[in-house]
Design a protein around this motif. Sequence first.
Motif, PDB file in Angstrom:
ATOM      1  N   ALA A   1       0.809  -1.214   0.000  1.00 27.37           N
ATOM      2  CA  ALA A   1       0.000   0.000   0.000  1.00 27.37           C
ATOM      3  C   ALA A   1       0.846   1.269   0.000  1.00 27.37           C
ATOM      4  O   ALA A   1       0.328   2.348  -0.247  1.00 27.37           O
ATOM      5  CB  ALA A   1      -0.933  -0.002   1.210  1.00 27.37           C
ATOM      6  N   THR A   2       2.137   1.145   0.280  1.00 25.07           N
ATOM      7  CA  THR A   2       2.989   2.327   0.369  1.00 25.07           C
ATOM      8  C   THR A   2       4.209   2.176  -0.544  1.00 25.07           C
ATOM      9  O   THR A   2       4.541   1.069  -0.982  1.00 25.07           O
ATOM     10  CB  THR A   2       3.499   2.538   1.814  1.00 25.07           C
ATOM     11  OG1 THR A   2       4.358   1.450   2.156  1.00 25.07           O
ATOM     12  CG2 THR A   2       2.350   2.614   2.813  1.00 25.07           C
ATOM     13  N   LEU A   3       4.862   3.281  -0.797  1.00 20.99           N
ATOM     14  CA  LEU A   3       6.097   3.246  -1.586  1.00 20.99           C
ATOM     15  C   LEU A   3       7.139   2.395  -0.868  1.00 20.99           C
ATOM     16  O   LEU A   3       7.865   1.630  -1.493  1.00 20.99           O
ATOM     17  CB  LEU A   3       6.620   4.667  -1.823  1.00 20.99           C
ATOM     18  CG  LEU A   3       7.919   4.781  -2.593  1.00 20.99           C
ATOM     19  CD1 LEU A   3       7.796   4.175  -3.991  1.00 20.99           C
ATOM     20  CD2 LEU A   3       8.363   6.233  -2.686  1.00 20.99           C
ATOM     21  N   ARG A   4       7.196   2.511   0.453  1.00 27.61           N
ATOM     22  CA  ARG A   4       8.134   1.702   1.246  1.00 27.61           C
ATOM     23  C   ARG A   4       7.888   0.215   1.008  1.00 27.61           C
ATOM     24  O   ARG A   4       8.828  -0.559   0.813  1.00 27.61           O
ATOM     25  CB  ARG A   4       7.975   2.032   2.733  1.00 27.61           C
ATOM     26  CG  ARG A   4       8.922   1.273   3.633  1.00 27.61           C
ATOM     27  CD  ARG A   4       8.750   1.670   5.079  1.00 27.61           C
ATOM     28  NE  ARG A   4       8.969   3.063   5.333  1.00 27.61           N
ATOM     29  CZ  ARG A   4      10.166   3.641   5.419  1.00 27.61           C
ATOM     30  NH1 ARG A   4      11.248   2.920   5.273  1.00 27.61           N
ATOM     31  NH2 ARG A   4      10.272   4.920   5.659  1.00 27.61           N
ATOM     32  N   ASP A   5       6.635  -0.209   1.001  1.00 25.87           N
ATOM     33  CA  ASP A   5       6.299  -1.616   0.720  1.00 25.87           C
ATOM     34  C   ASP A   5       6.761  -2.011  -0.670  1.00 25.87           C
ATOM     35  O   ASP A   5       7.359  -3.074  -0.867  1.00 25.87           O
ATOM     36  CB  ASP A   5       4.789  -1.851   0.808  1.00 25.87           C
ATOM     37  CG  ASP A   5       4.219  -1.710   2.199  1.00 25.87           C
ATOM     38  OD1 ASP A   5       4.974  -1.896   3.179  1.00 25.87           O
ATOM     39  OD2 ASP A   5       3.020  -1.407   2.303  1.00 25.87           O
ATOM     40  N   HIS A   6       6.469  -1.173  -1.645  1.00 27.32           N
ATOM     41  CA  HIS A   6       6.808  -1.473  -3.037  1.00 27.32           C
ATOM     42  C   HIS A   6       8.317  -1.617  -3.230  1.00 27.32           C
ATOM     43  O   HIS A   6       8.768  -2.467  -3.979  1.00 27.32           O
ATOM     44  CB  HIS A   6       6.268  -0.379  -3.950  1.00 27.32           C
ATOM     45  CG  HIS A   6       6.621  -0.574  -5.389  1.00 27.32           C
ATOM     46  ND1 HIS A   6       6.133  -1.621  -6.144  1.00 27.32           N
ATOM     47  CD2 HIS A   6       7.439   0.122  -6.205  1.00 27.32           C
ATOM     48  CE1 HIS A   6       6.627  -1.545  -7.369  1.00 27.32           C
ATOM     49  NE2 HIS A   6       7.429  -0.499  -7.427  1.00 27.32           N
TER      50      HIS A   6
END
Length: 63
Positions: A48-53
């Motif tokens: 759901a977040t850029l960090r996750d991606h």
Amino acid sequence: MAETFATRCAIAQGWPLSELGSWAPRFFADVVPILQRRGLVCSAYVGATLRDHLGLAVPSPAR
């Protein structure tokens, strides 16, 4: 254009906001699907977040 995306140079390339309205709909409708088929632009994200991606760990809270 595919080479630019492949080398990640397109990320830093900016287009004037005044031109956004005229070319963006056609670009997203015609060009982005081609780049997605070539694996040069994501069509889905892992989280759901850029960090996750990007696969980055959540930092510890500051003390």
